[in-house]
Design a protein around this motif. Structure first.
Motif, PDB file in Angstrom:
ATOM      1  N   UNK A  74      -0.200  -8.374   0.849  1.00  0.00           N
ATOM      2  CA  UNK A  74      -1.563  -8.214   0.347  1.00  0.00           C
ATOM      3  C   UNK A  74      -1.513  -7.421  -0.949  1.00  0.00           C
ATOM      4  N   UNK A  75      -2.057  -8.013  -2.004  1.00  0.00           N
ATOM      5  CA  UNK A  75      -2.049  -7.409  -3.338  1.00  0.00           C
ATOM      6  C   UNK A  75      -3.485  -7.076  -3.702  1.00  0.00           C
ATOM      7  N   UNK A  76      -3.744  -5.792  -3.966  1.00  0.00           N
ATOM      8  CA  UNK A  76      -5.108  -5.331  -4.256  1.00  0.00           C
ATOM      9  C   UNK A  76      -5.320  -5.237  -5.770  1.00  0.00           C
ATOM     10  N   UNK A  88       2.566   0.930  15.075  1.00  0.00           N
ATOM     11  CA  UNK A  88       2.284   2.307  14.693  1.00  0.00           C
ATOM     12  C   UNK A  88       2.112   2.525  13.206  1.00  0.00           C
ATOM     13  N   UNK A  89       2.142   1.459  12.422  1.00  0.00           N
ATOM     14  CA  UNK A  89       1.955   1.589  10.981  1.00  0.00           C
ATOM     15  C   UNK A  89       0.476   1.579  10.636  1.00  0.00           C
ATOM     16  N   UNK A  90       0.108   2.378   9.653  1.00  0.00           N
ATOM     17  CA  UNK A  90      -1.266   2.351   9.154  1.00  0.00           C
ATOM     18  C   UNK A  90      -1.253   2.879   7.727  1.00  0.00           C
ATOM     19  N   UNK A  91      -2.304   2.596   7.015  1.00  0.00           N
ATOM     20  CA  UNK A  91      -2.387   3.086   5.648  1.00  0.00           C
ATOM     21  C   UNK A  91      -3.552   2.459   4.921  1.00  0.00           C
ATOM     22  N   UNK A  92      -3.676   2.830   3.661  1.00  0.00           N
ATOM     23  CA  UNK A  92      -4.733   2.305   2.797  1.00  0.00           C
ATOM     24  C   UNK A  92      -4.084   1.786   1.527  1.00  0.00           C
ATOM     25  N   UNK A  93      -4.436   0.567   1.140  1.00  0.00           N
ATOM     26  CA  UNK A  93      -3.987   0.085  -0.162  1.00  0.00           C
ATOM     27  C   UNK A  93      -5.186   0.035  -1.094  1.00  0.00           C
ATOM     28  N   UNK A  94      -4.976   0.570  -2.284  1.00  0.00           N
ATOM     29  CA  UNK A  94      -6.032   0.604  -3.284  1.00  0.00           C
ATOM     30  C   UNK A  94      -5.653  -0.239  -4.483  1.00  0.00           C
ATOM     31  N   UNK A  95      -6.466  -0.151  -5.511  1.00  0.00           N
ATOM     32  CA  UNK A  95      -6.300  -0.974  -6.699  1.00  0.00           C
ATOM     33  C   UNK A  95      -4.881  -0.865  -7.258  1.00  0.00           C
TER      34      UNK A  95
END
Length: 291
Positions: A74-76, A88-95
């Protein structure tokens, strides 16, 4: 003798459809024009062209769903997405960031607009790719690569005309940070108007460009915003001239010459493997992930 690649087609964005309630995407492939093997190792490309989302206290997105046999990339470009998986992975991808998730043997996953972005609303633009895995890697352990824009390789163009961001593979001597199971070249070309840049990619690699922003002349043909340029496998050289400030996603990779069977979020080699994937999900073998 010219070593330039021929353009097979310049494809306008197909009619959009919703994925969950958070992603309005143009499904460039697989489909009638580009079948499930034509862009291998890339199986799917969903492009969420620019859309303004209104503010919402309830984050929009896609609820818990399984994956097996491939990777999601996924490319933001605009907006922020939060994600969680049963490994168990989590995170936030931004611009500017990339989320590279190797589902492989299987996991549960969910992705939503990040809470603060949801509350504010705003411009949203993303690309999601499904990258197939060869049979020998389909049942490896899931993993996750969080690739921020700052981690990417940067090749600065002369004359302050922009840069090539290398996500995977190598442009000139600049390498990208992503680990890939098969050879993959994945770049963002961020170009100023008038910039000229050349790409040389093996003629055996399946190759395409997505015009994310602006417009460009590609090997002599004009391509506009939100269009996908599909190349024949008949040369290596691709010349790009930005006719406006432009952002162009370049994807190229060595084909995986194996049978492909797909059902929903499973991408395997045989129908028996698909049936096993469904049985394993129903038996709880992909783990647990709360909505």
């Amino acid at each position: 003798m010219s070593n330039k690649r021929s353009i097979e087609a310049i494809i306008a964005p197909p009619p959009p459809h919703m994925v969950g309630d958070g992603f309005r995407v143009h499904g460039f492939f697989p489909g009638d024009r580009i079948d499930k093997k034509r862009m291998s190792p890339f199986f799917l490309m969903d492009y969420n062209s620019k859309i303004d989302f209104s503010p919402s206290d309830r984050p929009r997105g896609v609820s818990v769903h399984p994956h097996r046999g491939f990777e999601t990339v996924t490319i933001a470009y605009h907006g922020k997405v939060a994600h969680h998986d049963s490994a168990g992975n989590s995170g936030v991808i931004g611009e500017g960031d990339v989320q590279w998730m190797t589902a492989a043997s299987g996991l549960l996953h969910k992705e939503y607009h990040e809470k603060e972005f949801s509350r504010r609303g705003g411009l949203f633009q993303m690309v999601q790719l499904w990258v197939n895995l060869p049979a020998k890697y389909k049942m490896t352990a899931p993993k996750y690569q969080e690739i921020t824009q700052a981690m990417m390789g940067d090749y600065e163009l002369p004359g302050d005309k922009g840069k090539i961001e290398v996500i995977a593979g190598k442009y000139k001597d600049v390498k990208g940070p992503a680990f890939t199971f098969t050879p993959v070249e994945l770049y963002n070309a961020r170009l100023k108007k008038g910039a000229q840049v050349e790409f040389n990619l093996p003629d055996t690699y399946n190759t395409g460009l997505l015009i994310v922003e602006g417009s460009a002349i590609i090997n002599g043909d004009a391509a506009d915003t939100d269009h996908f340029v599909l190349f024949k496998n008949d040369g290596e050289q691709i010349d790009v001239e930005a006719t406006d400030d432009a952002v162009i996603l370049i994807l190229s990779g060595e084909p995986i010459n194996e049978p492909i069977v797909q059902y929903g979020p499973f991408l395997m080699n045989t129908w028996e493997e698909l049936e096993q994937a469904i049985e394993d999900v129903n038996a709880g073998k992909f783990g647990v992930l709360e909505e």
